[in-house]
Structures are given as C-alpha cells and as structure tokens.
Motif scaffolding. Structure first.
Motif, PDB file in Angstrom:
ATOM      1  N   LEU A  84     -12.641  -1.412   1.558  1.00  0.00           N
ATOM      2  CA  LEU A  84     -12.202  -0.139   0.986  1.00  0.00           C
ATOM      3  C   LEU A  84     -11.230  -0.445  -0.155  1.00  0.00           C
ATOM      4  O   LEU A  84     -10.328  -1.269   0.002  1.00  0.00           O
ATOM      5  CB  LEU A  84     -11.492   0.724   2.037  1.00  0.00           C
ATOM      6  CG  LEU A  84     -12.327   1.170   3.248  1.00  0.00           C
ATOM      7  CD1 LEU A  84     -11.410   1.801   4.291  1.00  0.00           C
ATOM      8  CD2 LEU A  84     -13.400   2.152   2.827  1.00  0.00           C
ATOM      9  N   ASP A  85     -11.412   0.231  -1.281  1.00  0.00           N
ATOM     10  CA  ASP A  85     -10.586  -0.032  -2.459  1.00  0.00           C
ATOM     11  C   ASP A  85      -9.498   1.027  -2.559  1.00  0.00           C
ATOM     12  O   ASP A  85      -9.793   2.213  -2.776  1.00  0.00           O
ATOM     13  CB  ASP A  85     -11.459  -0.001  -3.719  1.00  0.00           C
ATOM     14  CG  ASP A  85     -10.690  -0.458  -4.963  1.00  0.00           C
ATOM     15  OD1 ASP A  85      -9.451  -0.552  -4.911  1.00  0.00           O
ATOM     16  OD2 ASP A  85     -11.359  -0.694  -5.996  1.00  0.00           O
ATOM     17  N   PRO A  86      -8.235   0.650  -2.400  1.00  0.00           N
ATOM     18  CA  PRO A  86      -7.149   1.639  -2.455  1.00  0.00           C
ATOM     19  C   PRO A  86      -7.014   2.310  -3.824  1.00  0.00           C
ATOM     20  O   PRO A  86      -6.304   3.304  -3.953  1.00  0.00           O
ATOM     21  CB  PRO A  86      -5.892   0.820  -2.106  1.00  0.00           C
ATOM     22  CG  PRO A  86      -6.261  -0.584  -2.372  1.00  0.00           C
ATOM     23  CD  PRO A  86      -7.731  -0.705  -2.122  1.00  0.00           C
ATOM     24  N   ARG A  87      -7.687   1.779  -4.850  1.00  0.00           N
ATOM     25  CA  ARG A  87      -7.644   2.411  -6.174  1.00  0.00           C
ATOM     26  C   ARG A  87      -8.669   3.525  -6.301  1.00  0.00           C
ATOM     27  O   ARG A  87      -8.663   4.276  -7.275  1.00  0.00           O
ATOM     28  CB  ARG A  87      -7.876   1.349  -7.260  1.00  0.00           C
ATOM     29  CG  ARG A  87      -6.690   0.398  -7.427  1.00  0.00           C
ATOM     30  CD  ARG A  87      -7.090  -0.918  -8.051  1.00  0.00           C
ATOM     31  NE  ARG A  87      -7.946  -1.719  -7.160  1.00  0.00           N
ATOM     32  CZ  ARG A  87      -8.180  -3.012  -7.323  1.00  0.00           C
ATOM     33  NH1 ARG A  87      -7.624  -3.670  -8.339  1.00  0.00           N
ATOM     34  NH2 ARG A  87      -8.971  -3.667  -6.487  1.00  0.00           N
ATOM     35  N   ASN A  88      -9.558   3.627  -5.323  1.00  0.00           N
ATOM     36  CA  ASN A  88     -10.535   4.708  -5.269  1.00  0.00           C
ATOM     37  C   ASN A  88      -9.985   5.802  -4.352  1.00  0.00           C
ATOM     38  O   ASN A  88      -9.582   5.531  -3.222  1.00  0.00           O
ATOM     39  CB  ASN A  88     -11.871   4.176  -4.721  1.00  0.00           C
ATOM     40  CG  ASN A  88     -12.902   5.266  -4.531  1.00  0.00           C
ATOM     41  OD1 ASN A  88     -12.840   6.004  -3.554  1.00  0.00           O
ATOM     42  ND2 ASN A  88     -13.838   5.355  -5.453  1.00  0.00           N
ATOM     43  N   PHE A  89      -9.970   7.059  -4.840  1.00  0.00           N
ATOM     44  CA  PHE A  89      -9.290   8.117  -4.087  1.00  0.00           C
ATOM     45  C   PHE A  89      -9.855   8.282  -2.684  1.00  0.00           C
ATOM     46  O   PHE A  89      -9.105   8.374  -1.712  1.00  0.00           O
ATOM     47  CB  PHE A  89      -9.375   9.449  -4.840  1.00  0.00           C
ATOM     48  CG  PHE A  89      -8.712  10.585  -4.103  1.00  0.00           C
ATOM     49  CD1 PHE A  89      -7.331  10.730  -4.119  1.00  0.00           C
ATOM     50  CD2 PHE A  89      -9.456  11.489  -3.353  1.00  0.00           C
ATOM     51  CE1 PHE A  89      -6.708  11.762  -3.424  1.00  0.00           C
ATOM     52  CE2 PHE A  89      -8.854  12.517  -2.660  1.00  0.00           C
ATOM     53  CZ  PHE A  89      -7.474  12.655  -2.701  1.00  0.00           C
TER      54      PHE A  89
ATOM     55  N   LEU B 284       0.817  -1.213   0.000  1.00  0.00           N
ATOM     56  CA  LEU B 284       0.000   0.000   0.000  1.00  0.00           C
ATOM     57  C   LEU B 284       0.853   1.268   0.000  1.00  0.00           C
ATOM     58  O   LEU B 284       0.565   2.226  -0.734  1.00  0.00           O
ATOM     59  CB  LEU B 284      -0.920  -0.001   1.223  1.00  0.00           C
ATOM     60  CG  LEU B 284      -2.093  -0.983   1.165  1.00  0.00           C
ATOM     61  CD1 LEU B 284      -2.763  -1.100   2.523  1.00  0.00           C
ATOM     62  CD2 LEU B 284      -3.108  -0.553   0.107  1.00  0.00           C
ATOM     63  N   GLU B 285       1.903   1.292   0.805  1.00  0.00           N
ATOM     64  CA  GLU B 285       2.753   2.476   0.852  1.00  0.00           C
ATOM     65  C   GLU B 285       3.403   2.740  -0.499  1.00  0.00           C
ATOM     66  O   GLU B 285       3.482   3.880  -0.958  1.00  0.00           O
ATOM     67  CB  GLU B 285       3.823   2.322   1.935  1.00  0.00           C
ATOM     68  CG  GLU B 285       3.270   2.442   3.351  1.00  0.00           C
ATOM     69  CD  GLU B 285       4.368   2.392   4.398  1.00  0.00           C
ATOM     70  OE1 GLU B 285       5.359   1.671   4.164  1.00  0.00           O
ATOM     71  OE2 GLU B 285       4.233   3.063   5.434  1.00  0.00           O
ATOM     72  N   SER B 286       3.869   1.673  -1.136  1.00  0.00           N
ATOM     73  CA  SER B 286       4.471   1.825  -2.461  1.00  0.00           C
ATOM     74  C   SER B 286       3.432   2.323  -3.462  1.00  0.00           C
ATOM     75  O   SER B 286       3.707   3.204  -4.286  1.00  0.00           O
ATOM     76  CB  SER B 286       5.057   0.487  -2.930  1.00  0.00           C
ATOM     77  OG  SER B 286       5.579   0.605  -4.240  1.00  0.00           O
TER      78      SER B 286
ATOM     79  N   ASP C  90     -11.449   6.178  -0.773  1.00  0.00           N
ATOM     80  CA  ASP C  90     -11.064   5.039   0.066  1.00  0.00           C
ATOM     81  C   ASP C  90      -9.570   5.091   0.381  1.00  0.00           C
ATOM     82  O   ASP C  90      -9.135   4.751   1.493  1.00  0.00           O
ATOM     83  CB  ASP C  90     -11.403   3.724  -0.634  1.00  0.00           C
ATOM     84  CG  ASP C  90     -12.910   3.478  -0.709  1.00  0.00           C
ATOM     85  OD1 ASP C  90     -13.653   4.245  -0.076  1.00  0.00           O
ATOM     86  OD2 ASP C  90     -13.321   2.521  -1.387  1.00  0.00           O
ATOM     87  N   ALA C  91      -8.780   5.514  -0.610  1.00  0.00           N
ATOM     88  CA  ALA C  91      -7.329   5.592  -0.415  1.00  0.00           C
ATOM     89  C   ALA C  91      -6.969   6.575   0.692  1.00  0.00           C
ATOM     90  O   ALA C  91      -6.025   6.345   1.460  1.00  0.00           O
ATOM     91  CB  ALA C  91      -6.641   5.992  -1.724  1.00  0.00           C
ATOM     92  N   VAL C  92      -7.731   7.688   0.790  1.00  0.00           N
ATOM     93  CA  VAL C  92      -7.495   8.668   1.858  1.00  0.00           C
ATOM     94  C   VAL C  92      -7.614   7.992   3.217  1.00  0.00           C
ATOM     95  O   VAL C  92      -6.756   8.148   4.095  1.00  0.00           O
ATOM     96  CB  VAL C  92      -8.509   9.832   1.751  1.00  0.00           C
ATOM     97  CG1 VAL C  92      -8.455  10.711   2.994  1.00  0.00           C
ATOM     98  CG2 VAL C  92      -8.237  10.663   0.512  1.00  0.00           C
ATOM     99  N   GLN C  93      -8.675   7.192   3.407  1.00  0.00           N
ATOM    100  CA  GLN C  93      -8.895   6.535   4.695  1.00  0.00           C
ATOM    101  C   GLN C  93      -7.802   5.513   4.993  1.00  0.00           C
ATOM    102  O   GLN C  93      -7.307   5.415   6.112  1.00  0.00           O
ATOM    103  CB  GLN C  93     -10.265   5.853   4.679  1.00  0.00           C
ATOM    104  CG  GLN C  93     -11.421   6.812   4.469  1.00  0.00           C
ATOM    105  CD  GLN C  93     -12.764   6.110   4.500  1.00  0.00           C
ATOM    106  OE1 GLN C  93     -12.999   5.280   5.375  1.00  0.00           O
ATOM    107  NE2 GLN C  93     -13.638   6.427   3.556  1.00  0.00           N
ATOM    108  N   ILE C  94      -7.422   4.739   3.974  1.00  0.00           N
ATOM    109  CA  ILE C  94      -6.410   3.706   4.190  1.00  0.00           C
ATOM    110  C   ILE C  94      -5.059   4.324   4.508  1.00  0.00           C
ATOM    111  O   ILE C  94      -4.346   3.892   5.425  1.00  0.00           O
ATOM    112  CB  ILE C  94      -6.306   2.794   2.944  1.00  0.00           C
ATOM    113  CG1 ILE C  94      -7.632   2.049   2.728  1.00  0.00           C
ATOM    114  CG2 ILE C  94      -5.175   1.796   3.106  1.00  0.00           C
ATOM    115  CD1 ILE C  94      -7.698   1.303   1.398  1.00  0.00           C
ATOM    116  N   LYS C  95      -4.695   5.372   3.747  1.00  0.00           N
ATOM    117  CA  LYS C  95      -3.391   5.985   3.982  1.00  0.00           C
ATOM    118  C   LYS C  95      -3.319   6.591   5.385  1.00  0.00           C
ATOM    119  O   LYS C  95      -2.309   6.468   6.082  1.00  0.00           O
ATOM    120  CB  LYS C  95      -3.121   7.072   2.938  1.00  0.00           C
ATOM    121  CG  LYS C  95      -1.736   7.711   3.092  1.00  0.00           C
ATOM    122  CD  LYS C  95      -1.368   8.589   1.924  1.00  0.00           C
ATOM    123  CE  LYS C  95       0.033   9.158   2.113  1.00  0.00           C
ATOM    124  NZ  LYS C  95       0.470   9.977   0.972  1.00  0.00           N
TER     125      LYS C  95
END
Length: 371
Positions: A348-353, A311-313, A355-360
């Motif tokens: 949550l889909d990390p490819r969706n912006f 995910l970080e990469s 969702d990516a905000v929450q994951i990051k």
C-alpha cells in the motif's frame, strides 16, 4: 386554530419584510404576539382597514396588523397574507404528522440498535408501517450539518419542520434516480442523523447486478441528496448482508464509515465501508479469516516505531513531503526512500489517498488494541 406558536412564527417571518412594529391577532382581535408597544391586549379589527386577513380552510383564523398603513399596502398585503397562510398550513401539517412519523422513527431506531430474539415479530410489526423487511436492503446514514438540528439554534417548531422537509427531500432524491427500487425507508434517528434502508430489489436484475449498479452510483446519489437537503451533509454506507441481523450489521458499518471518515478526513463527503479496505473487517466484525488478514497489516505497521512516526508525521502534514521532512529533521530524499520501503512492505502506498486511508486506520486500530 391560530395558536400562539404559529402566531410567533408568522410574526418572526413577516417582521423581516416590514420596517415597523406589527401584531398578530386571533379572529376576534385578541393579540397573540406584538412588537407594537402602543397596542392594547385586544383591538377592534373593524377600526383598522389595513388589517390583513389570514385564512385557513376557507375561514378567517386571524389578522396581521401593521402599526400604520404603508404606501405600497396593495402590493405588500398579498405577500404577507401568502407567507402567513403558508406558515399556517405547514405548521398544521407538521402537528398532524409527528405521531405516525415518530412511531416509524422509533421502530427503525429500535430495529437497528436493539436486537430481538424473533425476527418474525419484527417483520410483522414492520408491515404495520408498510415496510417489507424481506426485501434486500443496505443501510445509509446521513449527518446533516444544520444548526437547528445540532442544537446550536434552538427552535423546536422549526426543527420539526426541517426534519419533515429533509425526510421528504431524501425520499424525492432517491426516487428521482432509482426508478425501479422505490421501497426505501427514511427515518430520523435523533440529533442530526437520518437513516435510509435502501431497497436493492432491481426488478428483473439480480441482486449482484443491483449492488454493482448501486456502488457505481454512490457519488451521483450523494450529489443529488446534498442538492435536495441544501446543507453540508456527510454520508456513511454499509454493505449488504442478508436478513434483519444483516441489516443491523450494515447499519453498524455505515456508522463506522461516517464516524471514522469525518473524524480523520473531511466532513461533507460520502464514505463507504469498503473505502477502509483491509481494516474494514475490524469495523464490522466479520469472519475470523478476514480479521486475521487485517491484523497482519497491523502487525507489520507495529514492528517499527520509526515507521509509525514517519507515517503519522506524513499524514499530519497532509501528505506533504517537504513539511514532513522538516518536521522529522531528515532530507526529503530520505523520506521518499522510507515511503518507498513502506510501500514495498505493505503493498500500500501512503502517497495514494485510498491506500493512505487504510494505513492511517491501521495505525489508529493498533493504538486502540494496545489500550
């Protein structure tokens, strides 16, 4: 009336219009500022027929002296006079405003950052500034990327003028859109930060309806404010919470939203605390049930070092599949498979912006908790 500081401002501005040395004098011809090496400390104004008078309140308060008469003097003189008198007028207004405005700014800053035991005293103090703290409000924080405010350019006189202009522009922008809720409070908090205590009183509408309308208008009002300020502007918005303590909490949420948004994504956009999804409770410190729900997500992310690395990469490569696969030395299809599994696990889909905000943010908080 025409002070050294005001004369300096006039000299700086008029110098950009004329290609020759010039001077600013008081009514008696005493030179306040000059770029003319041939000029004495005082001059006989009557001996200089092209001297341009500066008026204020129907009085002559000074003169602009060009080193020599120019061919288009008849056209240039009215322009120089208008600019000089405008600077004079603005400067005097700004000198009169700061005491009241600074007191208001300090009151709002203390209100939001220094809790007191008795909110009734605060409400009484607020009424001295014609502020009704019993109205429902949310906090909005703005960072205006102006080099004069951030200290990259040092000009104290211009800085005060800009602060006043920005506060006026913010208020005008809000009132142009929200015609039924105009009891807004705008304060300067220092550096390049401004705060709006947004009035949510919608007249005949319910508070829930006012909140819903406000949330739907966030992007519109952001564009209006950016147009008014004419500077790159980042905005953070908190949620509504009742009472003075709730207003402080809304302010803390707005600060969290603007700081995390601008540091981890882009400046010059608007962030609402709700944009950060299930990790928002960790930013604003709400009830234990919500915090527990957020920590569940953090625990899922923290169970596998390989997942975190992937995910970080992925985020560091701007969500680019090919670049991420190359950095991780894996096939592109393998990366897609990993992202699919993460989506199934987290919901949550990390490819969706969004969702990516929450994951990051969850990753960031995991590291914070570990420290």
């Amino acid at each position: 009336m025409l002070t050294q500081a005001i004369a300096d401002k006039i000299h700086t501005k008029v110098s950009t219009l004329v290609k020759q040395p010039l001077s600013i004098t008081d009514p008696d011809g005493v030179v306040l500022v000059s770029s003319d090496p041939m000029l004495d400390e005082s001059v006989d104004i009557k001996s200089i027929p092209w001297a341009i008078e500066i008026h204020h309140a129907n009085n002559t308060v000074g003169y602009v002296l060009l080193s020599k008469r120019v061919q288009n003097h008849g056209e240039l003189a009215p322009l120089i006079r208008s600019i000089s008198e405008l600077i004079m007028h603005q400067s005097i207004l700004i000198e009169q405003l700061p005491q009241q405005e600074e007191r208001l700014d300090k009151f709002i800053y203390d209100l939001l950052t220094n809790p007191r035991e008795d909110d009734r005293i605060l409400e009484a103090e607020a009424r001295l500034f014609d502020i009704d703290l019993t109205l429902p409000r949310i906090a909005i924080v703005l960072y205006v990327d102006d080099p004069v405010l951030t200290g990259e350019i040092r000009d104290e006189g211009d800085r005060e003028m800009r602060i006043t202009r920005y506060k006026f522009g913010i208020n005008r922008g809000l009132n142009s859109y929200y015609t039924t809720s105009r009891s807004n409070v705008i304060a300067y908090l220092g550096h390049n930060a401004f705060c709006i205590l947004k009035d949510l009183n919608g007249g005949d509408t319910t508070l829930d309806d006012s909140l819903d309308r406000f949330k739907k208008s966030i992007n519109t009002i952001y564009n209006i404010l950016r147009s008014e300020l004419k500077q790159p502007t980042t905005v953070g918005i908190g949620n509504y919470h009742p009472g003075v303590d709730g207003l402080r909490r809304s302010y803390e949420e707005a600060i969290s939203a603007i700081e995390l948004g601008s540091q981890n994504w882009d400046k010059n956009r608007v962030y609402h605390i709700d944009d950060f999804g299930v990790v928002a409770p960790l930013l604003s410190g709400v009830d234990e049930a919500n915090i527990y729900f957020s920590r569940e997500l953090l625990d899922k992310l923290g169970t596998s070092e390989g997942v975190i690395q992937t995910l970080e990469s992925f985020f560091n490569n701007n969500m680019g599949l090919t670049q991420t696969a190359d950095e991780l030395s894996i096939h592109r299809n393998t990366l897609v498979y990993r992202l699919d599994r993460i989506t199934e696990t987290l919901g949550l889909d990390p490819r969706n912006f969004d969702d990516a905000v929450q994951i990051k943010l969850a990753i960031l908080f995991t590291k914070f908790v570990e420290q």
